[in-house]
Design a protein around this motif. Structure first.
Motif, PDB file in Angstrom:
ATOM      1  N   ALA A   1       0.758   8.214  -8.235  1.00  0.00           N
ATOM      2  CA  ALA A   1       1.896   7.303  -8.330  1.00  0.00           C
ATOM      3  C   ALA A   1       1.468   6.044  -9.056  1.00  0.00           C
ATOM      4  N   LYS A   2       2.288   5.674 -10.026  1.00  0.00           N
ATOM      5  CA  LYS A   2       2.071   4.420 -10.734  1.00  0.00           C
ATOM      6  C   LYS A   2       3.073   3.423 -10.206  1.00  0.00           C
ATOM      7  N   TRP A   3       2.569   2.438  -9.471  1.00  0.00           N
ATOM      8  CA  TRP A   3       3.415   1.356  -8.934  1.00  0.00           C
ATOM      9  C   TRP A   3       2.845   0.093  -9.522  1.00  0.00           C
ATOM     10  N   ALA A   4       3.313  -0.165 -10.755  1.00  0.00           N
ATOM     11  CA  ALA A   4       2.682  -1.165 -11.605  1.00  0.00           C
ATOM     12  C   ALA A   4       2.348  -2.453 -10.832  1.00  0.00           C
ATOM     13  N   PRO A   5       1.105  -2.968 -11.011  1.00  0.00           N
ATOM     14  CA  PRO A   5       0.081  -2.462 -11.924  1.00  0.00           C
ATOM     15  C   PRO A   5      -0.928  -1.526 -11.267  1.00  0.00           C
ATOM     16  N   PHE A   6      -0.575  -0.981 -10.124  1.00  0.00           N
ATOM     17  CA  PHE A   6      -1.548  -0.210  -9.361  1.00  0.00           C
ATOM     18  C   PHE A   6      -1.324   1.302  -9.515  1.00  0.00           C
ATOM     19  N   ASP A   7      -2.424   2.021  -9.308  1.00  0.00           N
ATOM     20  CA  ASP A   7      -2.399   3.478  -9.279  1.00  0.00           C
ATOM     21  C   ASP A   7      -2.775   3.958  -7.882  1.00  0.00           C
TER      22      ASP A   7
ATOM     23  N   GLN B   1       0.843  -1.177   0.000  1.00  0.00           N
ATOM     24  CA  GLN B   1       0.000   0.000   0.000  1.00  0.00           C
ATOM     25  C   GLN B   1       0.889   1.242   0.000  1.00  0.00           C
ATOM     26  N   VAL B   2       0.528   2.200  -0.838  1.00  0.00           N
ATOM     27  CA  VAL B   2       1.279   3.442  -0.954  1.00  0.00           C
ATOM     28  C   VAL B   2       0.389   4.589  -0.480  1.00  0.00           C
ATOM     29  N   GLN B   3       0.925   5.417   0.373  1.00  0.00           N
ATOM     30  CA  GLN B   3       0.219   6.623   0.791  1.00  0.00           C
ATOM     31  C   GLN B   3       0.931   7.842   0.240  1.00  0.00           C
ATOM     32  N   LEU B   4       0.146   8.780  -0.253  1.00  0.00           N
ATOM     33  CA  LEU B   4       0.661  10.013  -0.815  1.00  0.00           C
ATOM     34  C   LEU B   4       0.029  11.177  -0.068  1.00  0.00           C
ATOM     35  N   VAL B   5       0.851  12.077   0.420  1.00  0.00           N
ATOM     36  CA  VAL B   5       0.345  13.215   1.173  1.00  0.00           C
ATOM     37  C   VAL B   5       0.814  14.498   0.508  1.00  0.00           C
ATOM     38  N   GLU B   6      -0.155  15.291   0.013  1.00  0.00           N
ATOM     39  CA  GLU B   6       0.161  16.550  -0.657  1.00  0.00           C
ATOM     40  C   GLU B   6       0.103  17.708   0.326  1.00  0.00           C
ATOM     41  N   SER B   7       0.829  18.749  -0.018  1.00  0.00           N
ATOM     42  CA  SER B   7       0.753  20.007   0.715  1.00  0.00           C
ATOM     43  C   SER B   7       1.205  21.124  -0.209  1.00  0.00           C
ATOM     44  N   GLY B   8       0.924  22.356   0.220  1.00  0.00           N
ATOM     45  CA  GLY B   8       1.425  23.509  -0.518  1.00  0.00           C
ATOM     46  C   GLY B   8       0.388  24.288  -1.297  1.00  0.00           C
ATOM     47  N   GLY B   9      -0.845  23.798  -1.323  1.00  0.00           N
ATOM     48  CA  GLY B   9      -1.872  24.551  -2.031  1.00  0.00           C
ATOM     49  C   GLY B   9      -2.239  25.822  -1.282  1.00  0.00           C
ATOM     50  N   GLY B  10      -3.069  26.635  -1.936  1.00  0.00           N
ATOM     51  CA  GLY B  10      -3.497  27.865  -1.292  1.00  0.00           C
ATOM     52  C   GLY B  10      -4.072  28.843  -2.275  1.00  0.00           C
ATOM     53  N   LEU B  11      -4.212  30.072  -1.815  1.00  0.00           N
ATOM     54  CA  LEU B  11      -4.750  31.163  -2.633  1.00  0.00           C
ATOM     55  C   LEU B  11      -3.612  32.078  -3.046  1.00  0.00           C
TER      56      LEU B  11
END
Length: 115
Positions: free
Chosen positions: A97-103, A1-11
């Motif tokens: 993230a593409k971690w073949a064959p999963f997205d 299992q892969v977890q992806l955590v984004e940050s940095g968005g805003g106005l």
């Protein structure tokens, strides 16, 4: 299992810059590719930028010359530097993230560009 955590968005005002970050829970060098997608209200999700395992990059025509995708392998992090932002860049941005064959997808981060 892969977890992806984004940050940095805003106005930000038109013409401004933002840098998005995506931290992966696994070694990103094991990924086939990683990238950024975005989805504006009422529109389909579209690919913005991608970087593959060899470091090659590809961009949507609408962001070429303004956005740059990069990665820090030691930090398992992918970045999207966004310059000269336009109101039409307003969307929720998702790390992929593409971690073949999963997205795998992050939860998304909102970017709003005011005119």
């Amino acid at each position: 299992q892969v977890q992806l955590v984004e940050s940095g968005g805003g106005l930000v005002q038109a013409g401004g810059s933002l840098c998005l970050s995506c931290v992966a829970s696994v070694n990103i060098l094991t990924m086939t590719s990683m990238g950024w997608y975005r989805q504006a209200p009422g529109k389909q999700r579209e690919r913005v930028a991608v970087i593959d395992s060899g470091g090659s990059t590809d961009y949507a025509d609408s962001v070429k010359g303004r956005f740059t995708i990069s990665r820090d392998n030691a930090k398992n992090t992918v970045y999207l530097q966004m310059n000269s932002l336009k109101p039409e860049d307003t969307a929720v941005y998702y790390c992929h993230a593409k971690w073949a064959p999963f997205d795998y997808w992050g939860q998304g981060t909102q970017v709003t560009v005011s005119s």
